[in-house]
Design a protein around this motif. Sequence first.
Motif, mmCIF file in Angstrom:
data_model
loop_
_atom_site.group_PDB
_atom_site.id
_atom_site.type_symbol
_atom_site.label_atom_id
_atom_site.label_comp_id
_atom_site.label_asym_id
_atom_site.label_seq_id
_atom_site.Cartn_x
_atom_site.Cartn_y
_atom_site.Cartn_z
ATOM 1 N N THR A 1 10.967 -77.964 34.598
ATOM 2 C CA THR A 1 12.346 -78.411 34.771
ATOM 3 C C THR A 1 13.274 -77.216 34.944
ATOM 4 O O THR A 1 14.190 -77.230 35.785
ATOM 5 C CB THR A 1 12.783 -79.255 33.561
ATOM 6 N N THR B 1 15.498 -76.567 38.322
ATOM 7 C CA THR B 1 16.950 -76.539 38.193
ATOM 8 C C THR B 1 17.526 -75.185 38.603
ATOM 9 O O THR B 1 18.613 -75.107 39.175
ATOM 10 C CB THR B 1 17.365 -76.864 36.742
ATOM 11 N N MET C 1 16.905 -82.325 29.977
ATOM 12 C CA MET C 1 15.557 -82.859 29.781
ATOM 13 C C MET C 1 15.530 -84.383 29.805
ATOM 14 O O MET C 1 14.509 -84.990 29.491
ATOM 15 C CB MET C 1 14.967 -82.340 28.461
ATOM 16 N N PRO D 1 13.018 -84.949 33.057
ATOM 17 C CA PRO D 1 12.137 -83.781 33.082
ATOM 18 C C PRO D 1 11.239 -83.736 34.311
ATOM 19 O O PRO D 1 10.876 -84.774 34.873
ATOM 20 C CB PRO D 1 11.298 -83.961 31.812
ATOM 21 N N GLU D 2 10.901 -82.551 34.701
ATOM 22 C CA GLU D 2 9.972 -82.317 35.808
ATOM 23 C C GLU D 2 8.589 -82.079 35.214
ATOM 24 O O GLU D 2 8.435 -81.307 34.267
ATOM 25 C CB GLU D 2 10.419 -81.097 36.612
#
Length: 351
Positions: free
Chosen positions: A28, A32, A155, A158-159
Amino acid sequence: MSSHSKHILTIRLSAMGDVAIAVPVICTLLKTHSNLKVTVLTKPQFKVLFDFLPQVHVVCAEVKTKHKGLGGLYQLSRELKTLNLTEVADLHNVIRSKVLKFFLRLQGIKVKTINKGRTEKKALTRTNRKVFKPLKPTINRYADVFRNIGIALDMNQPECLPKQELKSSIKSDLEFDPSKTYLGIAPFAAHDGKVYPADLMQEVIKKLSQNKSLNIYLFGGGKLEMSRLHNWEKPYKNVYCIAGRYDFKTELCLISNLDAMLSMDSGNGHLAAMFAVKVFTIWGQTHPHAGFAPLGQTKDQQFLPDRSIFPLLPTSIYGNKEVEGYQNVMRTIDPNDVADKISKQLFPKNH
């Protein structure tokens, strides 16, 4: 001149599950903030967790050999100096990381450290004057460290790591079929207080295996666990023991292809969660209130002992402490309930 605005050293040496929790945070972070450079410091056996993130540099802490003791940590700090770090995010906060941070501060590097919430965790697990309430999830504690560095991190979305390609030979070996559903089961944990009784777990496997649209893959390690899992797979054509069959990276690729994982409160659940795989967990002496539930897990994917019978739960954060008379708390979790709830979520049209 580097195009990266910051170069962050992220420290999490162990344990496997705790390192795995860091993976979606770093995913994440990088999505970002594409101009960040991230180096992870961890133990050699966990380096593979970051093989799926080629933009992340990993430094292995050889804490039993060249980085052992005060002198070894000083040597490690000298090695890290060559990386031109700008910040340190300590997600571990143990003696080793504290000593290392002391040396890194002397180099003028900014340092931020996780707040583990030790006081509130102690209140959650003590037998007297217990404060039973949900604590901040560990993944958010990790994210807070980066926020304290001055990096915005959300979060709530989230990735995770993407599904990995499996070799055709492995698909054939495990009878992968697009028409089937794949469930992993990791029935072991580091401490007995977190392990569902073997006879009950066998009942779960027996009931789930009756669905021929489901392939079940059993995960574990060590000779004793491997022997047990091989015995558990024998009666069923759609149950496969994975333990000892492939290397760790191949196991991770397999986990990424699962539809769901059933685990204890253990690292395997977090390994699955870092690939956004649905995770069911069975809890014993520990409890999701401590903040270690896998990423994305909902309450209906958690199987908990009966606290009306065992009101002192949780007795431990890590499952290594038991209260007298609490040895059989997990026997209040009905294996039929476990199998039925998993089946309903994986095959909603059948229910």
